[in-house]
Every structure is written in structure tokens, then in C-alpha cells.
Design an enzyme around this catalytic site. Structure first.
Site, PDB file in Angstrom:
ATOM      1  CB  VAL A   1      13.619 -37.804 -31.160  1.00 13.71           C
ATOM      2  CG1 VAL A   1      14.191 -39.160 -31.509  1.00 13.71           C
ATOM      3  CG2 VAL A   1      14.743 -36.861 -30.745  1.00 13.71           C
TER       4      VAL A   1
ATOM      5  CG  ASP B   1      15.592 -38.395 -43.870  1.00 13.08           C
ATOM      6  OD1 ASP B   1      14.900 -38.199 -44.878  1.00 13.08           O
ATOM      7  OD2 ASP B   1      15.143 -38.899 -42.822  1.00 13.08           O
TER       8      ASP B   1
END
Ligand code: MEV
Length: 311
Positions: A97, A147
Site C-alpha cells: 500500500v 491507475d
């Protein structure tokens, strides 16, 4: 046995959203230039079970309180847009992350896919992407969209924020080593800081963005032709331009140089960069270098991005 009388586990819905890397063109893509991006094999998996309310309940690995709050806020947005189907969602991820590997885009795609499935009606890829964008905006403010689009389409893309988006079919396998260099400032902060610099000196920055966009176009051709040597060289040049844009740091540069010294065809920052995040290196066969680096305590993995076997 009717669907309603099935045990809850058997009625569970599942969806996946892959993470992504940008081979060429991050940041310039925000200003309308093309970027060459590809999905990773790692990503975000969600499971949904019937529930009275539409909510996201658990995440694995556990999130920090501020990440959990951001996830719940973004999920509520997309849930509302879909009509809040009665499903309780849990999420698991093998994607690091906040490393520039598209984890929020992958979360957005996995959740949007699952909620659309929960509605039980067929849906178009455009619908999936527009819902995932709603969620991405909650995480990132004004993302270029590279993304979540790469995650939703699951293939190497020459992406443009406005204008045609092209799938790139690579003649030879394109494999990268992804090295995690460490925590970094949030993407929206790095993007905002660059925006301030480019607003002050627009002509200088436009020239650099134009050149980055050209590298992405050339890179798409090189990947399609299976010319890995040229693709690697373009990545090296792109890293130089990212440095010029103020998006690298001592530890990112050190990793880039280490990977080149170990035989990478090209190495660069991927994603927003700044003070940390991830570096990618193009290798014909990254596995031996992954093994060496893991031995030395460097956190890294390899991924096949595109190639005949992924088409
Ligand atoms: C983030 O993965 C890539 C950036 O270009 C931001 C964006 O495209 O929204 C830095």
C-alpha cells in the site's frame, strides 16, 4: 435448492483488481500526455456476502485508522451510485500500500466490480471504469485515471487522460523487478507540489512533459516490437527526466543505480515518486536478481507485465 437457501459462503461474490506499474510517463499523464502502464499480478481481492446493508467491513492486512476511514468514505460513494445492494464486503490485498503500485485504483476496481455483480445485471466496461473513478477521486483528488483504467482493463495500455487509449500487444514477454524503497509522501501531495512548480515556470515544465510523453509513445512501439533494449533505454531516460522534475530522492536513485549495475536493461521510479515508493527494473529474467536482493534484505518481487502468453 433456491439461491436464498444456499449457505452464505456458497452465495459469496468475488472480484479482483490488479495493481499497476507505469513503465513510462507518470506525472506528464496528469497534463494530458500519454503513459505506458501495465497491470501487476498482485492486487486486491474482495468477497461479498448477502447482508442487510451495503458496507465494507474488514480489510486484510489491517489498515491504519486514516486508511480505513478513507476506504469507507470512498466505498460509500460507489455504493450509493450503484443503488446500495445488500452486500457486506471484505477485502484482502497482496499489493504493498502507498508505494505507487496503484493500490487505491485496484481497490476501486475490485469494489466497483463486486457491487455491479451484486446488482445482478450485466454491465459495460465503461460503467465499471466510471464507478471506479468515483472511488479513485475520493482517494486522490484529481487522478489522471491511469491507475484504475489499467486495473480495470488488465492489459498493457498506452493511456491518455483525454483521447484514445490503446492496448499494447507485446511481441516478447515484458518482465520487471519491483523494488520497494520505503514510505513516501501521498501521491496527491507530490502531484500538487509539482503543479505549483509547473504553474510558476510553465514553459520549462511543458518541454519536459512533452518529452516524457514522446518517450511513452516510443516505449509502446518498442514493447509491441519486442525491443526490450530500447524499452530499457527509454526507462533510463524517463528516470533522468523524473529527477529533473524533482521527483526522485537519494534512496530512489541508489536503488535505480544498483539495479542497473546488476544488469537491468533499464530502471526508474514508478508512480508518484518523491521521497520513497517503488523502483522498477526491466530484465529479460528478473528472478535471479529478485533472489539475490531478497537475500540482502531488499523487499522486491517480479511481475510479467505483457507478452504473448498474457494476450
Ligand atoms: C500515479 O500512479 C501516477 C501519477 O501520474 C498521478 C496520476 O496519474 O494521477 C503520479
Amino acid at each position: 435448492m433456491t439461491a436464498a437457501s444456499l449457505p452464505a459462503d456458497a452465495r459469496a461474490l468475488q472480484a479482483f483488481g490488479p495493481g499497476k506499474i507505469i513503465l513510462l510517463g507518470e506525472h506528464a499523464v496528469v497534463y494530458g500526455h500519454p503513459a505506458l502502464a501495465a497491470p501487476l499480478s498482485k492486487g486486491v481481492r474482495v468477497v461479498g456476502v448477502p447482508a442487510a446493508k451495503c458496507l465494507i467491513e474488514a480489510a486484510e492486512p489491517a489498515l491504519k485508522p486514516e486508511q480505513k476511514e478513507a476506504l469507507e468514505r470512498a466505498f460509500a460513494k460507489v455504493a450509493k451510485a450503484v443503488g446500495a445492494p445488500g452486500v457486506s464486503v471484505s477485502l484482502s490485498s497482496d499489493l504493498p500500500v502507498s508505494m505507487g503500485l496503484g493500490s487505491s485504483g485496484a481497490v476501486a476496481v475490485a469494489c466497483a466490480r463486486l457491487l455491479l455483480q451484486a446488482k445482478g445485471k450485466p454491465f459495460t466496461p465503461e460503467k465499471l471504469e466510471s464507478l471506479a473513478l468515483l472511488m479513485e477521486r475520493e482517494f486522490h483528488g484529481t487522478p489522471s485515471g491511469v491507475d484504475h483504467t489499467t486495473s480495470a482493463r488488465g492489459t498493457m495500455l498506452l493511456y491518455r487522460k483525454r483521447g484514445p487509449i490503446r492496448a499494447v500487444k507485446a511481441r516478447r514477454p515484458v518482465k520487471v523487478l519491483v523494488a520497494l524503497v520505503g514510505e513516501r509522501t501521498a501521491t496527491k501531495v507530490t502531484v500538487a507540489q509539482l503543479r505549483e512548480r509547473q504553474a510558476r515556470w510553465p514553459k520549462t515544465y511543458r518541454r519536459l512533459f512533452d518529452e516524457v510523453g514522446r518517450l511513452a509513445e516510443l516505449g509502446a512501439k518498442a514493447a509491441a516490437a519486442g525491443d526490450l533494449a530500447q524499452l530499457g533505454d527509454l526507462m533510463n531516460i524517463n528516470h533522468g527526466l523524473l529527477c529533473a522534475l524533482g521527483l526522485s530522492s537519494e534512496r530512489l536513485d541508489a536503488m535505480v543505480h544498483q539495479l542497473r549495475a546488476r544488469g537491468a536493461l533499464g530502471a526508474k521510479i514508478t508512480g508518484a515518486g518523491g521521497d520513497g515508493g517503488a523502483v522498477i527494473a526491466l530484465f529479460q529474467e528478473p528472478e535471479p536478481t529478485v533472489a539475490h536482493l531478497l537475500n540482502e534484505g531488499v523487499s522486491c518481487f517480479s511481475s510479467l507485465l505483457a507478452g504473448p502468453e498474457t494476450l
